[in-house]
Scaffold this motif. Structure first.
Motif, PDB file in Angstrom:
ATOM      1  N   MET A 125      10.799 -28.366  33.055  1.00 57.93           N
ATOM      2  CA  MET A 125      10.054 -28.573  34.299  1.00 57.93           C
ATOM      3  C   MET A 125       9.761 -30.052  34.532  1.00 57.93           C
ATOM      4  SD  MET A 125       7.503 -25.247  34.108  1.00 57.93           S
ATOM      5  CE  MET A 125       6.577 -25.664  35.562  1.00 57.93           C
ATOM      6  N   TYR A 128      12.322 -31.876  36.408  1.00 63.47           N
ATOM      7  CA  TYR A 128      12.364 -31.593  37.847  1.00 63.47           C
ATOM      8  C   TYR A 128      10.931 -31.583  38.383  1.00 63.47           C
ATOM      9  CZ  TYR A 128      17.142 -30.126  36.800  1.00 63.47           C
ATOM     10  OH  TYR A 128      18.449 -30.082  36.385  1.00 63.47           O
ATOM     11  N   THR A 131       9.363 -29.724  41.511  1.00 62.31           N
ATOM     12  CA  THR A 131       9.043 -28.298  41.509  1.00 62.31           C
ATOM     13  C   THR A 131       7.544 -28.065  41.638  1.00 62.31           C
ATOM     14  OG1 THR A 131      10.949 -27.900  40.077  1.00 62.31           O
ATOM     15  CG2 THR A 131       9.326 -26.129  40.233  1.00 62.31           C
ATOM     16  N   PHE A 193      13.324 -20.776  34.309  1.00 63.44           N
ATOM     17  CA  PHE A 193      13.230 -21.965  35.157  1.00 63.44           C
ATOM     18  C   PHE A 193      14.138 -21.841  36.379  1.00 63.44           C
ATOM     19  CE2 PHE A 193      14.714 -26.098  36.592  1.00 63.44           C
ATOM     20  CZ  PHE A 193      13.502 -26.691  36.923  1.00 63.44           C
ATOM     21  N   ASP A 194      15.330 -21.278  36.193  1.00 68.27           N
ATOM     22  CA  ASP A 194      16.239 -21.093  37.326  1.00 68.27           C
ATOM     23  C   ASP A 194      15.570 -20.277  38.428  1.00 68.27           C
ATOM     24  OD1 ASP A 194      18.218 -22.568  36.143  1.00 68.27           O
ATOM     25  OD2 ASP A 194      19.366 -20.849  35.424  1.00 68.27           O
ATOM     26  N   TYR A 197      12.826 -22.381  40.115  1.00 69.30           N
ATOM     27  CA  TYR A 197      13.414 -23.358  41.031  1.00 69.30           C
ATOM     28  C   TYR A 197      14.009 -22.657  42.260  1.00 69.30           C
ATOM     29  CZ  TYR A 197      15.487 -27.774  42.434  1.00 69.30           C
ATOM     30  OH  TYR A 197      15.796 -28.920  43.118  1.00 69.30           O
ATOM     31  N   GLN A 198      14.646 -21.531  42.035  1.00 66.48           N
ATOM     32  CA  GLN A 198      15.284 -20.795  43.130  1.00 66.48           C
ATOM     33  C   GLN A 198      14.270 -20.334  44.171  1.00 66.48           C
ATOM     34  OE1 GLN A 198      17.406 -17.323  41.777  1.00 66.48           O
ATOM     35  NE2 GLN A 198      17.818 -16.567  43.834  1.00 66.48           N
ATOM     36  N   LYS A 200      11.249 -21.606  44.856  1.00 68.28           N
ATOM     37  CA  LYS A 200      10.209 -22.571  45.200  1.00 68.28           C
ATOM     38  C   LYS A 200       9.878 -22.545  46.691  1.00 68.28           C
ATOM     39  CE  LYS A 200      13.218 -26.681  45.658  1.00 68.28           C
ATOM     40  NZ  LYS A 200      14.503 -25.945  45.617  1.00 68.28           N
TER      41      LYS A 200
END
Length: 202
Positions: A125, A128, A131, A193-194, A197-198, A200
């Motif tokens: 995290m 990125y 996020t 995490f994917d 992020y997807q 968000k």
């Protein structure tokens, strides 16, 4: 088919009975055909069926529709009774009124596997940081004997108990704006995490 037969009948009658002049009859017939084509093409109720979609095509089409509408099909509505039975003094009451989505993960504080998962997730995290513009991150270390209570007398349907029942073995994303919750498997930090992020922009 009925329309075509009627037009042909009209053409035949026009050519054979009304007009003896062959050239004029052909001209009238042409006008009728052009008018028929115009009416057919201008009819908004006329639908030409497409080929049937395959199951995979239907799924992809639904995904596109959901994405356009901002829907996540695996998300579940938070029951209205949870809102009715959660008062300001309840733990996590602010989750129901948050301006951002909340990443919530309840885990046993002495579970080494959960701690490794969180360490790896947090490192990812940090790579990125954008996020966090969309989320509040709330890892919640639990003891093996955790007291779950609701501040409103006579109920067990407050937000704390709801999270305990739904997020004890899963990471959850709470979207207070949509009044929905999304469960994420916490067995693989990269997959978790994917998903974070997807979704968000969900």
């Amino acid at each position: 088919m009925k329309i075509i037969i009627e037009v042909k009948f009209l053409i035949d009658n026009t050519m054979n009975k009304k007009y003896k002049n062959h050239g004029f009859a052909k001209f009238v017939a042409l006008l009728i055909i052009v008018a028929f084509i115009y009416i057919t093409n201008s009819n908004q109720d006329t639908v030409i069926p497409d080929r049937p979609l395959s199951p995979d095509q239907k799924k992809e089409l639904q995904k596109q529709k959901d994405k356009k509408a901002g829907r996540v099909r695996s998300a579940k509505n938070i029951p209205e009774r949870v809102y009715e039975n959660t008062i300001q003094n309840d733990k996590y009451a602010n989750f129901l009124r948050s301006g951002k989505k909340i990443i919530y993960y309840a885990y046993l504080e002495d579970c080494s596997e959960a701690n490794v998962f969180l360490d790896d997730l947090e490192k990812l995290m940090k790579m990125y940081p954008e996020t966090m513009a969309y989320y509040f991150y709330y890892p919640d270390a639990q003891k093996r004997t955790t007291m779950v209570t609701c501040a409103k007398p006579g109920t067990t349907d407050c937000i704390q108990n709801f999270l305990f029942q739904n997020c004890s073995n899963n990471m959850c994303i709470i979207n207070s704006q949509k009044k929905q919750i999304l469960k994420i498997s916490s067995s693989n930090y990269r997959q978790a995490f994917d998903k974070i992020y997807q979704y968000k922009n969900w």
